[in-house]
Scaffold this active site. Structure first.
Site, PDB file in Angstrom:
ATOM      1  CB  THR A  64      -0.946  -0.028   1.210  1.00 39.68           C
ATOM      2  OG1 THR A  64      -1.894  -1.091   1.027  1.00 39.68           O
ATOM      3  CG2 THR A  64      -1.677   1.273   1.390  1.00 39.68           C
ATOM      4  CG  PHE A  65       4.871   3.350   1.933  1.00 38.36           C
ATOM      5  CD1 PHE A  65       6.045   3.641   1.261  1.00 38.36           C
ATOM      6  CD2 PHE A  65       4.424   4.221   2.904  1.00 38.36           C
ATOM      7  CE1 PHE A  65       6.767   4.779   1.558  1.00 38.36           C
ATOM      8  CE2 PHE A  65       5.136   5.377   3.214  1.00 38.36           C
ATOM      9  CZ  PHE A  65       6.309   5.650   2.540  1.00 38.36           C
ATOM     10  CD  GLU A  66       5.952   0.179  -1.671  1.00 39.73           C
ATOM     11  OE1 GLU A  66       5.027  -0.602  -1.329  1.00 39.73           O
ATOM     12  OE2 GLU A  66       6.880   0.493  -0.905  1.00 39.73           O
ATOM     13  CB  CYS A  88      -5.995  -4.807   2.227  1.00 39.04           C
ATOM     14  SG  CYS A  88      -6.604  -5.509   3.779  1.00 39.04           S
ATOM     15  CB  VAL A  89      -3.061  -0.981   5.732  1.00 39.57           C
ATOM     16  CG1 VAL A  89      -1.822  -0.926   6.597  1.00 39.57           C
ATOM     17  CG2 VAL A  89      -2.774  -0.305   4.399  1.00 39.57           C
ATOM     18  CD  GLU A  93       3.586  -8.890  17.403  1.00 43.01           C
ATOM     19  OE1 GLU A  93       3.276  -9.995  17.874  1.00 43.01           O
ATOM     20  OE2 GLU A  93       4.780  -8.520  17.222  1.00 43.01           O
ATOM     21  CG  HIS A  96       5.176  -0.697   9.264  1.00 43.25           C
ATOM     22  ND1 HIS A  96       4.824  -1.565   8.269  1.00 43.25           N
ATOM     23  CD2 HIS A  96       6.036   0.176   8.709  1.00 43.25           C
ATOM     24  CE1 HIS A  96       5.430  -1.222   7.147  1.00 43.25           C
ATOM     25  NE2 HIS A  96       6.190  -0.177   7.392  1.00 43.25           N
TER      26      HIS A  96
END
Ligand SMILES: Nc1c(NC[C@H](O)[C@H](O)[C@H](O)CO)[nH]c(=O)[nH]c1=O
Ligand SMILES: CC(=O)[C@@H](O)COP(=O)(O)O
Length: 174
Positions: A64-66, A88-89, A93, A96
């Site tokens: 997703t970051f790209e 989809c993110v 834990e 990030h």
């Protein structure tokens, strides 16, 4: 209104015709089970609105970051009228999740405004996998449908509002 009170696939109003629209779709490879379902929904909605399959170009990015840069590649190197980003993110834990979500949100917003090009945000940001499943063709519909409807509406609005090309503009181009 929270998604649980609506269905993402219920577009509500009739969509403008997408018969003459060229659409780029950038899909994250992360959580492919989910993003693949989002893609199916987006393509279905585009076709139902009259968009020709040959005018739908799909490209994949690692995560997703790209998505923002993938959308910018479409803006820079192709003649698409608009872009849909699908991702989809899912919360892990660490924090990030926060930074991926912040990065794609800022990136997509900055891109569409700087390029004056509709970019629909088809990114699920969920606490767990089930919430993503519910929004990728599950009980709350498909965010891919919602994103496709949004890009169609925004392209149609842009066509409606942009000034007619002047003869001088045409001469400049030629
Ligand atoms: N954890 C998830 C990621 N993480 C990967 C990033 O998106 C990015 O590809 C990486 O940091 C390298 O730049 N991506 C998702 O799409 N979904 C996740 O849940
Ligand atoms: C959104 C993410 O990057 C996240 O899923 C990664 O998981 P973790 O925070 O446990 O490393």
């Amino acid at each position: 209104m929270a998604t649980i009170h609506k269905n993402l696939s219920e577009i509500g109003t009739e969509l403008p015709s997408a018969a003459d629209m060229r659409i780029g779709i950038v899909v994250s490879e992360w959580n492919e089970q989910i993003t693949g379902a989002l893609l199916e929904g987006a393509v279905r909605t585009l076709k139902n609105a009259g968009c020709d399959e040959q005018n739908i170009e799909v490209k994949r990015v690692p995560g997703t970051f790209e998505l923002s840069l993938g959308a910018q590649f479409f803006a820079e190197y192709t003649d698409v009228d608009g872009v849909i980003v699908l991702g989809c993110v899912i919360q892990g834990e660490t924090r990030h999740f926060d930074y991926v979500c912040q990065g794609v949100t800022q990136g997509v917003t900055q891109l569409m405004l700087s390029w004056n090009m509709p970019v629909a945000f088809g990114v699920l940001t969920t606490e767990n996998l089930q919430q993503a499943i519910d929004r990728a063709g599950g009980k709350y519909g498909n965010k891919g449908d919602e994103a496709a409807a949004a890009v169609i509406k925004m392209i149609a609005l842009q066509i409606e509002m942009e000034p007619e090309e002047t003869e001088a503009d045409r001469k400049k181009i030629n």
